[in-house]
Design a protein around this motif. Structure first.
Motif, PDB file in Angstrom:
ATOM      1  N   LEU A 226       3.882  10.917   8.460  1.00  0.00           N
ATOM      2  CA  LEU A 226       2.418  10.973   8.299  1.00  0.00           C
ATOM      3  C   LEU A 226       1.684  10.134   9.341  1.00  0.00           C
ATOM      4  CD1 LEU A 226       2.078  10.739   4.413  1.00  0.00           C
ATOM      5  CD2 LEU A 226       1.476  12.700   5.837  1.00  0.00           C
ATOM      6  N   GLN A 227       2.411   9.548  10.289  1.00  0.00           N
ATOM      7  CA  GLN A 227       1.794   8.649  11.265  1.00  0.00           C
ATOM      8  C   GLN A 227       0.552   9.306  11.879  1.00  0.00           C
ATOM      9  OE1 GLN A 227       1.780   8.735  15.021  1.00  0.00           O
ATOM     10  NE2 GLN A 227       0.408   6.996  14.694  1.00  0.00           N
ATOM     11  N   SER A 228      -0.573   8.648  11.715  1.00  0.00           N
ATOM     12  CA  SER A 228      -1.832   9.224  12.199  1.00  0.00           C
ATOM     13  C   SER A 228      -2.916   8.153  12.153  1.00  0.00           C
ATOM     14  CB  SER A 228      -2.262  10.397  11.300  1.00  0.00           C
ATOM     15  OG  SER A 228      -2.485   9.940   9.982  1.00  0.00           O
ATOM     16  N   TYR A 229      -3.964   8.410  12.904  1.00  0.00           N
ATOM     17  CA  TYR A 229      -5.110   7.489  12.916  1.00  0.00           C
ATOM     18  C   TYR A 229      -5.708   7.361  11.519  1.00  0.00           C
ATOM     19  CZ  TYR A 229      -9.847   5.852  13.979  1.00  0.00           C
ATOM     20  OH  TYR A 229     -11.030   5.166  13.998  1.00  0.00           O
ATOM     21  N   LEU A 230      -5.842   8.499  10.799  1.00  0.00           N
ATOM     22  CA  LEU A 230      -6.497   8.442   9.489  1.00  0.00           C
ATOM     23  C   LEU A 230      -5.672   7.661   8.468  1.00  0.00           C
ATOM     24  CD1 LEU A 230      -8.118  11.997   9.258  1.00  0.00           C
ATOM     25  CD2 LEU A 230      -9.311   9.797   9.306  1.00  0.00           C
ATOM     26  N   ILE A 231      -4.342   7.785   8.517  1.00  0.00           N
ATOM     27  CA  ILE A 231      -3.502   6.988   7.603  1.00  0.00           C
ATOM     28  C   ILE A 231      -3.598   5.513   7.983  1.00  0.00           C
ATOM     29  CG2 ILE A 231      -1.094   6.440   6.997  1.00  0.00           C
ATOM     30  CD1 ILE A 231      -1.961   8.816   5.447  1.00  0.00           C
ATOM     31  N   GLU A 232      -3.580   5.258   9.303  1.00  0.00           N
ATOM     32  CA  GLU A 232      -3.663   3.867   9.776  1.00  0.00           C
ATOM     33  C   GLU A 232      -4.954   3.211   9.265  1.00  0.00           C
ATOM     34  OE1 GLU A 232      -3.832   3.581  14.065  1.00  0.00           O
ATOM     35  OE2 GLU A 232      -4.713   1.590  13.911  1.00  0.00           O
ATOM     36  N   ILE A 233      -6.098   3.891   9.466  1.00  0.00           N
ATOM     37  CA  ILE A 233      -7.355   3.242   9.064  1.00  0.00           C
ATOM     38  C   ILE A 233      -7.496   3.201   7.544  1.00  0.00           C
ATOM     39  CG2 ILE A 233      -8.535   3.788  11.232  1.00  0.00           C
ATOM     40  CD1 ILE A 233     -10.234   5.834   9.601  1.00  0.00           C
ATOM     41  N   SER A 234      -6.869   4.151   6.837  1.00  0.00           N
ATOM     42  CA  SER A 234      -6.939   4.107   5.363  1.00  0.00           C
ATOM     43  C   SER A 234      -6.253   2.831   4.867  1.00  0.00           C
ATOM     44  CB  SER A 234      -6.269   5.336   4.748  1.00  0.00           C
ATOM     45  OG  SER A 234      -6.913   6.504   5.199  1.00  0.00           O
ATOM     46  N   GLY A 235      -5.135   2.465   5.495  1.00  0.00           N
ATOM     47  CA  GLY A 235      -4.452   1.222   5.132  1.00  0.00           C
ATOM     48  C   GLY A 235      -5.346   0.021   5.399  1.00  0.00           C
ATOM     49  N   LYS A 236      -6.029   0.057   6.538  1.00  0.00           N
ATOM     50  CA  LYS A 236      -6.893  -1.078   6.886  1.00  0.00           C
ATOM     51  C   LYS A 236      -8.105  -1.151   5.954  1.00  0.00           C
ATOM     52  CE  LYS A 236      -5.341  -1.451  11.619  1.00  0.00           C
ATOM     53  NZ  LYS A 236      -5.533  -1.118  13.015  1.00  0.00           N
ATOM     54  N   VAL A 237      -8.640   0.023   5.605  1.00  0.00           N
ATOM     55  CA  VAL A 237      -9.782   0.052   4.675  1.00  0.00           C
ATOM     56  C   VAL A 237      -9.343  -0.504   3.315  1.00  0.00           C
ATOM     57  CG1 VAL A 237     -11.307   1.612   3.384  1.00  0.00           C
ATOM     58  CG2 VAL A 237     -11.011   1.932   5.840  1.00  0.00           C
ATOM     59  N   ALA A 238      -8.161  -0.083   2.854  1.00  0.00           N
ATOM     60  CA  ALA A 238      -7.677  -0.553   1.544  1.00  0.00           C
ATOM     61  C   ALA A 238      -7.393  -2.052   1.568  1.00  0.00           C
ATOM     62  CB  ALA A 238      -6.418   0.214   1.146  1.00  0.00           C
ATOM     63  N   ALA A 239      -7.038  -2.598   2.734  1.00  0.00           N
ATOM     64  CA  ALA A 239      -6.682  -4.023   2.819  1.00  0.00           C
ATOM     65  C   ALA A 239      -7.904  -4.927   2.941  1.00  0.00           C
ATOM     66  CB  ALA A 239      -5.770  -4.248   4.031  1.00  0.00           C
ATOM     67  N   ALA A 240      -9.051  -4.364   3.293  1.00  0.00           N
ATOM     68  CA  ALA A 240     -10.222  -5.199   3.600  1.00  0.00           C
ATOM     69  C   ALA A 240     -10.820  -5.830   2.341  1.00  0.00           C
ATOM     70  CB  ALA A 240     -11.270  -4.355   4.317  1.00  0.00           C
TER      71      ALA A 240
END
Ligand code: NDP
Length: 466
Positions: A226-240
């Motif tokens: 699933l490596q992708s920009y949207l998965i990457e930023i979803s992780g960052k959004v969830a961590a904020a």
């Protein structure tokens, strides 16, 4: 001085970033903005790039600052502003000067503008990647006459994202072809985002995971298929974390999704083309529905929610990941299927493998999977992605997981509009004998529309009982 290699109108979020990117790549650029103070501030803040940027205060000055034959990019809001700027600019230009609309125009408008331009050069280009992409390398989808694209291709490929030495900037076809491809890109983006949000909902409401755990799961998924920009930023959004309350940021964000219309255009156009893109349509519907907050709250008071919480062994994280992999393939299969249909209908010869390639970097939907999609589409440009060997294998392995997730979510009252639409598409598309025979029977019964028989011939009728 008339030595700038290109001009740009509209120093908003995207225009300013694009102008800096152009200057950063060694091209001299002249800029103009409706509000002159913005031009001044932009130039003052441009640092060492200021030397390559000519700020201008009138359209006449802008035109005078660009070397002939001129090329001018418009980066203003789609719609009337584009028509106004073209109308103001054309009388100041020579007949061979090129106007490039780089905003998110509806491709029907781009078709019209290309026709209105007649012999005067005009391009409509879709630019994806947000502000960061525009500044450091967007994905660019061009439309218009090839000879006009070729005039500025050296600049557009230089500023575009790079994927393994290939620039993510490609001419897609005539007139509105570039803006059409950009619209479908955005439709796919809606569905990709919605499917991720749905898995987030299962983790939060079904599995009761906290945002730290959810962030870690997205981060882990970003290392796999699933490596992708949207998965990457979803992780960052969830961590904020919210600095005001120390709560997870996601807990303080209102659950009503905004939209500027490109996903809706894709859904509308799909209906005109009779192209089945149910997961993308479901994602647009989900955004519309998300804005009905009062009605949803009233519904919860009246009906209560589903049980939501799932016993801890109901779904594993691996099952959720598999469901998202299958959902994503189905969503892209629908998007590329729509592009293929439009290509045939509009006579555009849209290059499907090139489209997958141009989306591999720079744009919001960039992902590891798009590289494999480019290979699959190159091997069989007319085939459905679902049938490409690599994706058929993945779907065979994963559709059971998608089914489990959709079924468990239904049993626990968790809405999964995009994932369940993806699953229904998959099941429909692997059913040789469907149920439209009943529809045809009904249509003939009430309207004498006729039907085809399985043993041959069109235009048959009943008999039907009274
Ligand atoms: P902004 O709102 O940040 O900037 C708009 C710019 O257009 C400003 O410079 C503004 O000038 C100018 N403008 C507005 N109305 C007019 C008008 N009637 N005549 C002349 N100039 C006008 O928008 P964005 O930069 O975000 O978007 C620009 C285009 O790019 C849009 O089509 C958008 O859909 C598209 N786009 C945006 C993306 C994004 O992530 N933001 C991504 C991809 C495409 P002034 O300073 O005077 O108000």
């Amino acid at each position: 001085m008339s030595n700038a290699e290109i001009g740009l109108i509209g120093l908003g979020t995207m225009g300013a970033a694009l102008a800096l990117n152009i200057a950063d790549n060694g091209f001299d650029i002249a800029v103009w903005n409706r509000t002159a103070a913005t031009t001044k501030a932009f130039h003052n803040d441009a640092g060492e790039l200021a030397a390559r940027i000519t700020p201008t205060e009138t359209l006449e000055q802008l035109v005078a600052a660009i070397a002939k034959p001129r090329a001018i990019i418009l980066m203003v809001p789609a719609g009337a502003a584009v028509d106004e700027q073209i109308a103001a600019l054309r009388p100041l230009l020579d007949d061979d000067d090129l106007i490039i609309d780089a905003g998110n125009a509806n491709f029907h408008d781009t078709n019209r503008r290309a026709q209105e331009a007649g012999d005067k050069p005009f391009l409509g280009i879709g630019v994806s990647g947000g502000e960061e992409g525009a500044r450091f390398g967007p994905s660019i989808m061009g439309g218009g006459q090839r000879q006009h694209w070729d005039r500025v291709a050296h600049i557009l490929t230089a500023i575009a994202a790079d994927y393994d030495g290939t620039a993510c900037a490609t001419w897609m076809g005539q007139e509105g072809a570039g803006h059409f491809v950009k619209a479908v890109h955005n439709g796919i983006e809606y569905a990709d985002m919605q499917m991720i949000a749905e898995t987030y909902g299962i983790m939060r409401d079904g599995l009761g995971l906290d945002h730290g755990k959810i962030a870690a799961i997205f981060a882990a998924w970003d290392k796999g298929p699933l490596q992708s920009y949207l998965i990457e930023i979803s992780g960052k959004v969830a961590a904020a974390t919210d600095p005001q309350t120390d709560a997870p940021m996601l807990d303080v964000i209102v659950d009503a999704a905004g939209q500027k219309g490109t996903g809706r255009w894709t859904a509308i156009e799909a209906q005109h083309l009779a192209a089945p893109i149910p997961a993308i349509e479901a994602a647009v519907v989900a955004r519309n529905l998300s804005s009905q907050r009062d009605l949803r709250a009233a519904g919860e008071t009246l009906f209560g929610t589903g049980p939501h919480h799932m016993p801890h062994d109901t779904l594993s994280i691996e099952t959720l990941e598999g469901a998202l992999i299958a959902g994503k393939i189905l969503c892209y299969a629908q998007g590329f299927g729509m592009i293929a249909k439009a290509s045939a209908q509009f006579g555009w010869a849209l290059p499907l493998p090139e489209i997958a390639k141009v989306w591999r970097a720079g744009c919001i939907i960039r992902s590891a999977m798009l590289d494999d999609m480019a290979d699959a589409l190159a091997a069989d440009p007319d085939g459905n992605l679902m049938h490409a060997p690599a994706f058929a294998t993945l779907l065979k392995e994963r559709h059971g997981q998608l089914r489990q997730v959709v079924a468990q979510a239904a049993l626990h009252g968790i809405a999964l509009p995009a994932l369940s639409s993806g699953l229904a598409y998959f099941d429909a598309m692997r059913t040789a004998r469907g149920t439209a025979n009943m529809i045809q029977g009904q249509r003939d019964f009430f309207g004498a529309h006729g039907f085809a028989r399985v043993d041959g011939g069109e235009g048959h009728h009943g008999p039907w009982g009274s």
